[in-house]
Design an enzyme around this catalytic site. Structure first.
Site: not given
Length: 494
Positions: A116, A165, A174, A202, A204, A208, A241, A304, A343
């Site tokens: 991201n 985003r 970003d 996964r 992250d 976004h 995520e 987590n 998990r």
């Protein structure tokens, strides 16, 4: 406009159904997040503990070069400098060796990947020797330049999807995932990890990024490497995520067509229940009725690495290793219940929420120290090595896909259920004893309670439970006992 929407739909369809298989080895379930462990230590843990105890996978900390920050906080791992495989956990050779060794014993590797953003201002030097100038959006180690990023702006309003985003999450530069060059670099990074034998990712901060951009990236990824035991045509398992507690512009449903999501509502809800804010009797319809995504789209967890520190979602309701009785109960319920892909968290102890992992010298990560009872010391918590947790991974493997049957509750905080005729669990979260004759669904015989002990040959180191020819057993869980849960299964029959 119609054409553009059609192309997005086609991209989504191309990815559909490819990313939902965990790629676990047969007969295994349950992933553990070995947060901030070194690659060499994970390899040994796969061989010595995870493989023999039936764990299916490990989520590892970010593998790519990150910014070196003062005091070495855990979150420096989430500030990428380049996609070189060089971190405090080890180098590329060590990572590749770990993946190979873990796959060889049936334990899959899932990488926490960050695309991201890149490092925020101040992150000028990386763990692999690369330099960067975040203030001018220059990361020569990739290389990325200012052309590859969205304009600088801050996220202040989570009801504005464009801002969430296209702007910067806490100052992290970003990336524009709609940029074809950025897509190329991200795919190159992920494909390299696939070549090395990983089973999935996964993703992250997926919330976004635009789902259409993610669909393009996922759709371009290689099939998994058959040299590591994956079936031909297998795709990486994708867990995104996406924190969606409701009431914001962005919904998890925008991402569940692309892969699984991290179901933070599960963490929040299970914390409320076992902290006593909701009654255990209400768990009878645990699952989508609680607002969770579909079971095969939900990665579920008690806590987590973020929300155990008060970041992310869940706040004070999140259970952590710091409240061990309730934590073990919640973990046992998660592992006993068929919903989702569970998990397990494996932490290092902390008193400061920025604190990094244990080190030998303030920089180099220390290896965990193992005690004779399987627990860890040296600053490592190792929840996955708690008997009440690893024995429930074996329980889950034993019951397989058998349905929940024989539900019982006392109208309050005592419950029990079986998984078909292969496993049975009971919980007591009341402030008085559970002492009842309950239907276990199991064949007659004497069983070892795998919470209070383990089966050892023909004996049990903990409580035993006698099941009659009618499947019933006298179940006792005292309110003051260390563990508020009891579990038996057919592979723990004496």
């Amino acid at each position: 406009m119609f054409l553009a929407k059609s192309l997005v739909c086609l991209a989504l369809l191309a990815v559909a159904n490819a990313q939902f298989d965990t790629n676990y080895a047969s007969g295994r379930s349950g992933m553990v997040h070995l947060f901030e462990w070194k690659w060499d230590d994970i390899a040994a843990e796969c061989e010595n503990f995870l493989g023999p105890n039936g764990f299916a996978g490990v989520q590892v900390s970010p593998v790519n070069e990150n910014a070196v920050k003062d005091s070495r906080p855990w979150w420096e791992r989430y500030q990428p400098i380049s996609y070189k495989l060089e971190t405090r956990s080890g180098n590329e050779q060590q990572f590749a060796s770990m993946v190979k060794r873990c796959n060889a014993v049936g334990v899959r590797i899932y990488v926490d990947v960050i695309f991201n953003h890149m490092a925020a201002d101040g992150g000028t030097y990386g763990t692999g020797g690369s330099t960067a100038s975040p203030s001018s959006k220059s990361y020569p180690g990739v290389p990325y330049s200012s052309l590859d990023f969205n304009p600088t702006c801050a996220i202040n309003n989570y009801n504005d999807a464009n801002q969430v985003r296209n702007c910067e999450l806490v100052g992290l530069r970003d990336l524009n995932q709609g940029n074809s060059y950025v897509q190329d670099k991200v795919v190159e990074f992920l494909d390299h990890l696939i070549d090395l034998g990983v089973a999935g990712f996964r993703v992250d901060a997926a919330k976004h990024m635009w789902p259409a951009d993610l669909a393009v990236i996922y759709g371009r990824l290689k099939n998994l490497n058959t040299d590591h035991g994956f079936a031909s045509g297998s795709k990486a398992y994708i867990v995104q995520e996406v924190i969606d507690m409701g009431g914001e512009a962005i919904s998890k449903s925008e991402y569940t067509g692309l892969g699984a999501i991290t179901e933070f509502r599960h963490s929040d809800s299970i914390g409320k229940v076992f902290r006593g804010k909701d009654q255990l009797q209400y768990l009878t319809n645990w699952g989508t009725a609680w607002g969770f995504a579909a079971s095969d789209r939900s990665l579920v967890f008690v806590d987590n690495h973020d929300n155990q520190r008060g970041h992310g979602a869940g706040g004070a309701d999140v259970l952590t290793y710091k409240v061990p009785k309730q934590y073990k109960m919640a973990s046992a319920f998660m592992l006993a219940h068929p919903f989702g892909t569970p998990r397990v968290m494996s932490s290092f102890s902390f008193s400061d929420t920025d604190q990094g992992p244990p080190t030998t010298d303030g920089h180099n990560i220390a290896s965990p120290v193992f005690n004779s009872d399987n627990s860890c010391s040296g600053g490592w918590v190792c929840e996955h090595r708690w008997r009440q947790i690893y024995n429930m991974v074996a329980f889950r493997n034993t019951v397989g896909s058998d349905a929940i049957q024989n539900w019982w509750d006392n109208g309050s905080n005592q419950i029990s259920f079986s998984r078909g005729s292969r496993g049975f669990v009971a919980f007591n979260n009341d402030n008085y004893d559970l002492n009842s004759s309950l239907q276990t669904g199991l064949p007659a015989g004497t069983y070892c309670d795998v919470i209070s002990g383990s089966k050892s040959g023909s004996s049990c180191t903990g409580k035993t439970v006698s099941v009659g020819s009618d499947g019933r057993a006298s179940i006792y869980i005292g309110s003051s006992e260390d563990d508020g849960v009891l579990a038996i299964h057919v592979n723990a029959k004496l």
